[in-house]
Motif scaffolding. Structure first.
Motif, mmCIF file in Angstrom:
data_model
loop_
_atom_site.group_PDB
_atom_site.id
_atom_site.type_symbol
_atom_site.label_atom_id
_atom_site.label_comp_id
_atom_site.label_asym_id
_atom_site.label_seq_id
_atom_site.Cartn_x
_atom_site.Cartn_y
_atom_site.Cartn_z
ATOM 1 N N THR A 197 -12.826 26.281 -46.788
ATOM 2 C CA THR A 197 -13.558 27.508 -47.084
ATOM 3 C C THR A 197 -13.313 28.508 -45.956
ATOM 4 N N ILE A 232 -11.424 27.933 -50.935
ATOM 5 C CA ILE A 232 -12.348 28.949 -51.459
ATOM 6 C C ILE A 232 -12.616 29.978 -50.369
ATOM 7 N N CYS A 284 -14.726 32.651 -49.065
ATOM 8 C CA CYS A 284 -16.114 33.092 -49.265
ATOM 9 C C CYS A 284 -16.327 34.420 -48.546
ATOM 10 N N ASP A 329 -11.998 31.435 -57.098
ATOM 11 C CA ASP A 329 -12.685 32.623 -56.588
ATOM 12 C C ASP A 329 -14.188 32.375 -56.589
ATOM 13 N N CYS A 330 -14.914 33.167 -55.824
ATOM 14 C CA CYS A 330 -16.351 32.948 -55.729
ATOM 15 C C CYS A 330 -17.070 34.237 -55.374
ATOM 16 N N SER A 331 -18.372 34.200 -55.485
ATOM 17 C CA SER A 331 -19.219 35.249 -54.924
ATOM 18 C C SER A 331 -20.242 34.578 -54.019
ATOM 19 N N TRP A 369 -24.217 30.972 -54.176
ATOM 20 C CA TRP A 369 -22.776 30.741 -54.065
ATOM 21 C C TRP A 369 -22.269 30.357 -55.448
ATOM 22 N N ASN A 370 -21.622 31.303 -56.113
ATOM 23 C CA ASN A 370 -21.091 31.086 -57.452
ATOM 24 C C ASN A 370 -19.575 30.906 -57.365
ATOM 25 N N VAL A 371 -19.069 29.811 -57.917
ATOM 26 C CA VAL A 371 -17.651 29.470 -57.780
ATOM 27 C C VAL A 371 -17.033 29.252 -59.155
ATOM 28 N N GLU A 372 -15.818 29.763 -59.311
ATOM 29 C CA GLU A 372 -15.086 29.719 -60.580
ATOM 30 C C GLU A 372 -14.725 28.277 -60.943
ATOM 31 N N MET A 422 -23.904 25.078 -54.635
ATOM 32 C CA MET A 422 -22.709 25.677 -55.235
ATOM 33 C C MET A 422 -22.897 25.700 -56.745
ATOM 34 N N LEU A 465 -17.095 34.368 -63.789
ATOM 35 C CA LEU A 465 -17.332 34.691 -62.387
ATOM 36 C C LEU A 465 -17.375 36.194 -62.132
#
Length: 381
Positions: A84, A118, A120, A154-156, A180-183, A197, A203
């Motif tokens: 990360t 990832i 971040c 990808d993530c937010s 933490w939002n992850v594809e 997570m 996403l």
């Protein structure tokens, strides 16, 4: 299980690194800051101070550190299951060669266990951007290996982690809220189970919800607060005039999201209320100078001010308060911040309209005139 966290700063330690440690990973922090890395290797732990309505202390253990530009990081990459980052978008190209060398070594060693990377960062599709940078240093065969065994979901990310000094340089102050939002579909192999997570199938909706809400409101609070002489976000949002502009700007950007992603309007309005409530947290003392830094990036076409503006405007929605926020950003002056200096030089040289046209890639003269007017109007708030 081994995870590498590039970036041992406040966000790396106070958010992602802590979640990975809690999930059972041996977390290797990689950074160029020797003082921080040495301290990690001596103490083997640090404390997160959650400062909110309910305060708590969380001890993070099972950690080590490496200097990210030394060769020892390559052996760590060979053994890692997840990498990360929390280094800032502009630094991603600088760590890409190191990650590429680690991937080369994994291929040469015949390692076929998946590695997921990832990024971040506060940016749209940062992992995809990092992947593109890494591929520049790989040959055709290595790219084939990467496509089979290395994922770049990808993530937010969303957590406010202000730079608060403590007796122990490793300890971090954070707010309680984090997201933490992850594809989901971009992972290679079995998706790791990490509490905190959230796996997302849409996403971009999450990314833009965060960008258009937290980032937009946070930035506008900082820029108007700076104009009015406030030092922190909580001081700024306590000003009724600032609060009203910020709340209306977040609502304008939110209505753009409702139209674009078909969000439930009432649910999103409640989300806006929750986010603006976070700005009021008196324990964080988040400096407007931290939130307002890098104004050129924040005024670029795909970031937190211009993209919400263009999205809402594209649906013929009201954008008056978003314009005022942009006007405030154009006034941002901080002699210690290079982008602030460059911004003011561009305005002095070209005037508001031409400067904004260049920074934000806007060629609509009517909109440029409205931004120019907002630049003047915000001074009357």
């Amino acid at each position: 299980m081994k995870a590498i966290q590039f970036g041992a700063g406040n966000i790396g330690r106070g958010f992602i690194g802590a979640l990975l440690s809690k999930a059972g990973y041996n977390v290797v922090f990689a950074d160029v800051n020797k003082e921080i890395i040495d301290k990690i290797n001596v103490d083997k732990k640090y404390t997160i101070h959650v400062m909110d309505v309910e305060c708590e202390e969380i001890v993070v253990e099972n950690i080590s550190g490496v200097i990210s530009i030394n060769n020892e990081i390559l052996e760590e990459i060979k053994e890692a299951e997840i990498i990360t980052t929390a280094v800032g978008l502009v630094v991603l190209p600088r760590i890409a060669p190191t990650i590429a060398r680690g991937i080369k070594l994994r291929k040469e060693a015949g390692i076929k266990t998946p590695l997921n990377i990832i990024a971040c960062e506060n940016a749209i599709k940062a992992s995809s951007q990092l992947k593109a940078e890494v591929e520049k240093y790989l040959d055709e065969g290595e790219i084939v290996y990467l496509e089979e065994f290395v994922g770049f979901p990808d993530c937010s990310v969303d957590r406010i982690v202000p730079p608060v000094k403590s007796e122990n340089i490793l300890d971090v102050v954070v707010e309680k809220f984090h997201e933490w939002n992850v594809e989901e579909k971009a992972f290679k192999g079995t998706i790791p189970e990490i509490e905190g997570m959230n796996l997302a199938d849409n996403l971009m909706a999450y990314i833009e919800r965060k960008l258009f809400t937290l980032n937009t409101g946070h930035a506008i609070t900082a820029y108007i607060g700076n104009l009015k002489g406030y030092n922190t976000i909580d001081e700024s949002i306590a000003d009724e005039k600032i609060y009203n502009i910020v709340k209306k700007a977040m609502t304008e950007s939110g209505m753009g999201l409702v139209e674009k992603h078909k969000f439930d309007k009432e649910v999103h309005l409640k989300y806006i209320d929750k986010i603006i409530g976070r700005f009021k947290n008196p324990y964080l003392k988040d400096d407007v100078s931290r939130v307002g830094r890098e104004p050129l990036r924040k005024l670029s076409e795909n970031d937190r001010l211009i993209k919400p503006l263009m999205t809402a405007r594209g649906f013929n929605l009201n954008v008056d308060n978003l314009l005022l926020g942009i006007g405030a950003a154009l006034h941002y002056k901080n002699g210690e911040e290079p982008q602030s200096t460059k911004l003011q030089e561009l305005i002095d040289e070209k005037g508001i309209k031409d400067a904004v046209a260049e920074i934000a890639n806007i060629n609509d003269n009517d909109l440029l005139e409205r931004i120019e007017k907002a630049y003047t109007d915000i001074l009357e708030v």
